[in-house]
Enzyme design. Structure first.
Site, mmCIF file in Angstrom:
data_model
loop_
_atom_site.group_PDB
_atom_site.id
_atom_site.type_symbol
_atom_site.label_atom_id
_atom_site.label_comp_id
_atom_site.label_asym_id
_atom_site.label_seq_id
_atom_site.Cartn_x
_atom_site.Cartn_y
_atom_site.Cartn_z
ATOM 1 C CD GLU A 1 -2.838 0.999 2.438
ATOM 2 O OE1 GLU A 1 -3.480 -0.066 2.509
ATOM 3 O OE2 GLU A 1 -2.991 1.940 3.232
ATOM 4 C CB THR B 1 -4.174 5.780 0.966
ATOM 5 O OG1 THR B 1 -3.155 6.776 0.826
ATOM 6 C CG2 THR B 1 -3.577 4.542 1.606
ATOM 7 C CE1 TYR B 2 -10.142 9.568 -4.193
ATOM 8 C CE2 TYR B 2 -11.468 10.178 -2.301
ATOM 9 C CZ TYR B 2 -11.197 10.275 -3.647
ATOM 10 O OH TYR B 2 -11.971 11.090 -4.438
ATOM 11 C CG HIS C 1 -7.136 2.802 -0.716
ATOM 12 N ND1 HIS C 1 -6.792 2.711 0.614
ATOM 13 C CD2 HIS C 1 -6.411 1.840 -1.346
ATOM 14 C CE1 HIS C 1 -5.911 1.731 0.778
ATOM 15 N NE2 HIS C 1 -5.666 1.194 -0.401
ATOM 16 N N GLY D 1 -14.191 6.347 5.241
ATOM 17 C CA GLY D 1 -13.241 7.425 5.510
ATOM 18 C C GLY D 1 -13.468 8.007 6.888
ATOM 19 C CG ASP D 2 -10.936 8.081 9.835
ATOM 20 O OD1 ASP D 2 -11.857 7.421 10.359
ATOM 21 O OD2 ASP D 2 -9.776 7.669 9.694
ATOM 22 C CG ASP E 1 -15.954 -3.816 14.084
ATOM 23 O OD1 ASP E 1 -15.994 -2.598 13.830
ATOM 24 O OD2 ASP E 1 -15.145 -4.607 13.568
#
Ligand code: FAD
Length: 294
Positions: free
Chosen positions: A18, A49-50, A78, A109-110, A162
């Site tokens: 990654e 990653t995005y 991503h 996403g965060d 979860d």
């Protein structure tokens, strides 16, 4: 065009890597050196990653497209729902398709700014990753991956909620999942057991990061959401003042974790590289996961 699923459904364990979109030209050179160095090691796929903002997102699209176009590697992009309307998400997915990308890691996403802050969806956007999985699926013949969390996602009510969320993402059409960082092999294996106990046979890849420096160790604590286990602290803490010894012990530790995971039958190991190839090359070399010509 080859999919991630085809690469990880192999008769021997594989590894993948990654990267992050480069921030500037120097970073771009470093990233491409790492990609070229790893290309001969035949990783199963390479993901990018995005980011949270516009320019970093453009760099993700550009980099993933370049990997697909200019290398022999299987490229995975991503994508997150952060700050995007559904129309914008359709547009990005269309770009990925136009660049020849068949593999997408679909993430919520965060929240920008404070990753631990409350999640606020775009007014015309999506709430959760399972909705993004469904959207990507609807728009084309993509192979779709999702995130999994050995200790549970920090915003999940509990470990059962979860697991239910991960199963929801598989039901929405995800083909496989990549796990967030963890410390002990058992932490990942328990996640795999929870999923298997629900009758789900989808493939899970453990996420791995060679513990080369105290900073990387701290990053693992931050990303995993778990403290350093006493067993690992006892091996690394005495070496904090000696960079070479810390690195050697950290590589040993991670190699041992990977050996155990391979013995437990994981289909592959996904390495978080921070755009550097050396530590990953060392670990996969020691694990015998590279072609003999590399
Ligand atoms: P979701 O699966 O949507 O879950 C988020 C939370 O919502 C969980 O607590 C879940 O239990 C809860 N939830 C889900 N559905 C529901 C529902 N219907 N009702 C109530 N609660 C629900 N971030 C980036 O910004 N860019 C990246 O490129 C990136 N790559 C990553 C790669 C990997 C391998 C991993 C493990 C993480 C990555 N992340 C990335 C981080 C990820 O975006 C965050 O961890 C994010 O907070 C959760 O994303 P998710 O896709 O798991 O979200």
């Amino acid at each position: 065009m080859t999919t991630v699923l085809q690469r990880i459904r192999s008769d021997r364990p594989v590894f993948s890597v990654e990267f992050m979109p480069p921030r500037d030209q120097a970073d771009e050179r470093r990233l491409w050196n790492a990609i070229r160095e790893l290309e001969g090691y035949d990783p199963a796929f390479v993901s990018v990653t995005y980011g949270a903002g516009g320019s970093s997102r453009d760099r993700t699209i550009r980099t993933t497209g370049r990997v697909a176009r200019e290398t022999t590697l299987v490229s995975m992009a991503h994508l997150t729902a952060v700050g995007h309307s559904v129309a914008e998400l359709r547009n990005v997915i269309g770009w990925y398709a136009a660049l020849g990308i068949r593999n997408i890691l679909a993430l919520r996403g965060d929240p920008p700014g404070d990753p631990n802050g409350p999640w606020v969806a775009h007014p015309d956007g999506l709430n959760y990753a399972d909705e993004l999985v469904a959207l990507v699926r609807e728009l084309g013949d993509f192979c779709v991956g999702v995130a999994a969390f050995p200790y549970g996602h920090p915003q999940s009510a509990d470990i059962d909620a979860d697991t239910a969320n991960l199963l929801r993402k598989f039901r929405a059409g995800a083909d496989f999942a990549i796990a967030q960082l963890f410390f002990e092999p058992e932490d990942f294996l328990r996640l795999r057991d929870r999923v298997a106990a629900k009758g789900c046979e989808s493939l899970l890849l453990p996420g791995v990061m060679p513990l080369t420096t105290p900073k990387i160790l701290a990053k693992t604590v931050e990303l995993s959401g778990a403290p350093v286990p006493a067993r690992i602290a006892a091996r690394l803490d005495p070496l904090v003042g000696d960079a070479a010894a810390f690195r050697a012990e950290g590589i040993d530790l991670v190699t041992e974790v990977c050996e155990r995971l391979i013995a437990e039958g994981v289909p592959g190991l996904h390495f978080y590289t921070f755009n550097r190839a050396k530590a990953t090359r060392e670990v996969v070399g020691r694990l015998g996961l590279v072609p003999s010509r590399a």
